[in-house]
Design a protein around this motif. Structure first.
Motif, short mmCIF file in Angstrom:
data_model
loop_
_atom_site.label_atom_id
_atom_site.label_comp_id
_atom_site.label_asym_id
_atom_site.label_seq_id
_atom_site.Cartn_x
_atom_site.Cartn_y
_atom_site.Cartn_z
N GLY A 286 0.79 -1.22 0.00
CA GLY A 286 0.00 0.00 0.00
C GLY A 286 0.82 1.27 0.00
O GLY A 286 0.26 2.37 0.00
N GLY A 287 2.16 1.15 -0.01
CA GLY A 287 3.02 2.32 0.05
C GLY A 287 3.92 2.43 -1.16
O GLY A 287 3.53 2.09 -2.28
N ASP A 288 5.13 2.90 -0.93
CA ASP A 288 6.05 3.18 -2.03
C ASP A 288 6.64 1.90 -2.62
O ASP A 288 6.68 0.84 -1.98
N SER A 477 4.76 4.54 -7.45
CA SER A 477 4.44 5.00 -6.10
C SER A 477 3.33 6.04 -6.14
O SER A 477 2.46 6.08 -5.25
N CYS A 478 3.33 6.91 -7.15
CA CYS A 478 2.25 7.89 -7.30
C CYS A 478 0.92 7.19 -7.54
O CYS A 478 -0.09 7.50 -6.90
N ARG A 480 0.01 4.22 -6.80
CA ARG A 480 -0.45 3.49 -5.62
C ARG A 480 -1.17 4.40 -4.63
O ARG A 480 -2.02 3.94 -3.87
N ARG A 481 -0.83 5.66 -4.66
CA ARG A 481 -1.44 6.61 -3.72
C ARG A 481 -2.53 7.45 -4.37
O ARG A 481 -2.99 8.43 -3.79
N ALA A 510 4.37 10.25 -0.69
CA ALA A 510 3.61 10.07 0.55
C ALA A 510 3.23 11.40 1.19
O ALA A 510 2.24 11.46 1.93
#
Length: 517
Positions: A286-288, A477-478, A480-481, A510
């Motif tokens: 759920g993160g980077d 990573s972008c 995912r967020r 983040a």
């Protein structure tokens, strides 16, 4: 012949006989070993031939017991439930199925989003005067229709003019405005074009050759692909501090999911064909996500990357990860149930009913994970401990019971052996509420690069591997967020040339906030 000579000859022949007897025994043992090996290979070949015969000429499925039929029915229902769930962005197949399902349920046309720029066109009728009495017609209503259109992107030439001022007295010097910071000093590359090239290459997965062709055919300008490669290098250099800071935060968490995928490399030292390199993935659920390019799939890349890591990694059963755990006492490894489940699915496709029971039990484990997903850490841990261990124990006992039944090299035999060998690693997720039951999240992160491999086929040069790793890490990573990569890159690349290195945390995906104006 004298008595002594006869005795000596007798002893020589006796020793020769004993030696021949020993050699014969050794030879017989070798023959027996080879015979057993050939018999095993023959049995495996016959088993594989029988499986192929069933697939070609036999019934589509072996006869199942009523219990197995019920388990298979539950399994099919579970798969249908999964199809109905909202799909990850990167899972195109489920996304298409979900979209088709929604179309069947809803036939009404959806309104266009309000945030789109609106161009209003008013079409007045040709006749606005009443042909009977000559009075102006009164407006009694209107009909509104909408269409979705697109204004093609365009290239512009931005000229920056800085007038110079001086006094006739000659004492004040020359006054001129300072030049604003540019994405690449002394370069003609503008911010918008730089972001477009990065996204088209690494997010849309077009090759530099296709980009060059688009610029030439659609915009009438030649931008050689070699030039674009030279531009991407300093852009990756600008993003490198963000990449490094993301990795520092990931190391501090103590839990990483790890995987690797091959990628072609045009190495000048390998003539006539693309060499092979590897993108290593390190992710926080759920993160980077951090990618690391290396020419090797051996121990060195992952050992070097994790030299400062203390904690738990989640991987498949690739021997490099097992070797890393043995060599580094500060690192523990847990396994991935999805990899084990795939092997039983392969057995199910080959009409092996025993696999149904295993898949059904694993289905129950995933049901537990569905239940605990929204719980806090303590509740998640307690619910797992209360419900999962008994299922795992039954799986272990069943695997041990069935192992002698199947040949080691058969599909089911491999599935059972993998499960037994990985059992301790597979149950490792029960130790900590943060741990996931499988490695699917990091595998989802791999999918965008897999799409890219099929389109641009290879990384242009081994030295380009780190650039691809940095940019892919930022983009994945972008996403995912839920961050639009175009908005993020436009803002961050505008700020990075003058941004203080000790304030880089605020630019991480983040922590990043869209500009207010």
């Amino acid at each position: 012949m004298r008595h002594d000579d006869l005795l000596a000859e007798y002893e020589r022949l006796k020793a020769l006989a004993e030696r021949l007897q020993t050699e014969n025994a050794v030879l017989q043992q070798q023959i027996q070993t080879q015979k057993e090996d050939y018999e095993q290979r023959l049995a495996e070949a016959l088993a594989q031939n029988e499986e192929l015969r069933k697939q070609l000429f036999g019934p589509k499925a072996d006869r199942l017991t009523p219990e197995q039929e019920e388990q298979l029915k539950q399994l099919n229902q579970d798969l249908q439930d999964e199809v109905q769930r909202p799909a990850p962005v990167s899972d195109q197949i489920l996304e298409n199925e979900d979209r088709a399902s929604r179309r069947r349920r809803q036939r009404k046309r959806r309104p266009l989003p309000e945030h789109l720029e609106t161009e209003t066109v008013i079409l007045e009728p040709e006749v606005t005067i009443c042909p009977c009495c000559g009075k102006p017609l009164l407006k009694i209503g209107e009909e509104v229709s909408e269409e979705l259109d697109m204004i093609p992107a365009k290239l512009i030439r931005r000229r920056t003019i800085r007038p110079k001022y001086a006094c006739s007295c000659g004492e004040a010097g020359v006054q001129i405005a300072s030049m604003p910071s540019r994405l690449i000093p002394q370069s003609r590359l503008g911010l918008g074009l730089g972001v477009h090239i990065v996204l088209t290459r690494f997010d849309d997965h077009l090759s530099y050759y296709r980009l060059e062709q688009q610029f030439r055919e659609r915009h009438g300008i030649l931008i050689p692909r070699q030039q674009m490669v030279q531009w991407v290098h300093p852009i990756a250099e600008l993003l490198r501090p963000v990449y490094d800071k993301m990795w520092q935060h990931m190391l501090a968490g103590g839990y990483l999911q790890v995987d690797e995928t091959p990628v072609g490399v045009m190495d000048p030292d390998v003539e006539g064909k693309a060499a092979r390199g590897y993108l290593w993935f390190y992710a926080v659920p759920g993160g980077d996500v951090i990618l690391d390019f290396h020419r090797s799939r051996g121990l060195f890349p992952v050992q070097q990357r994790l030299k400062d890591f203390i904690g738990t990694i989640q991987t498949d059963a690739y021997e490099v990860y097992q070797s890393l755990e043995r060599k580094e006492s500060r690192i523990e490894r847990i396994g991935c149930l999805a990899h084990a489940r795939r092997r039983f699915y392969a057995a199910l496709k080959e009409n092996l009913p025993d696999s149904v029971w295993f898949i059904n039990q694993m289905r129950l484990l995933y049901k537990i994970e569905d239940h605990v997903r929204e719980l806090d850490a303590s509740e998640r841990y307690a619910f797992r401990q209360q419900n999962a261990p008994v299922i795992w124990q039954s799986l272990k006992e069943k695997a041990a019971e069935l192992k002698p039944k199947y040949l080691p090299q058969s599909t089911m035999g491999k599935a059972i052996s993998y499960f037994i060998d990985e059992y301790d690693a597979l149950t490792g997720y029960l130790r900590d509420a943060r741990f996931q039951i499988d490695n699917n999240l990091v595998e989802n992160a791999i999918r965008p690069t897999a799409v890219g491999r099929k389109r641009w086929l290879f990384i242009g040069h081994p030295a380009a591997g780190w650039r691809s790793a940095v940019i892919y890490s930022i983009l994945v990573s972008c996403r995912r967020r839920g961050i639009d990569p175009e908005d993020y890159l436009t803002d961050v690349l505008r700020r990075l040339p003058e941004h203080k290195i000790n304030q880089i945390d605020e630019l991480l995906p983040a922590n990043w906030k869209p500009p207010t104006s």
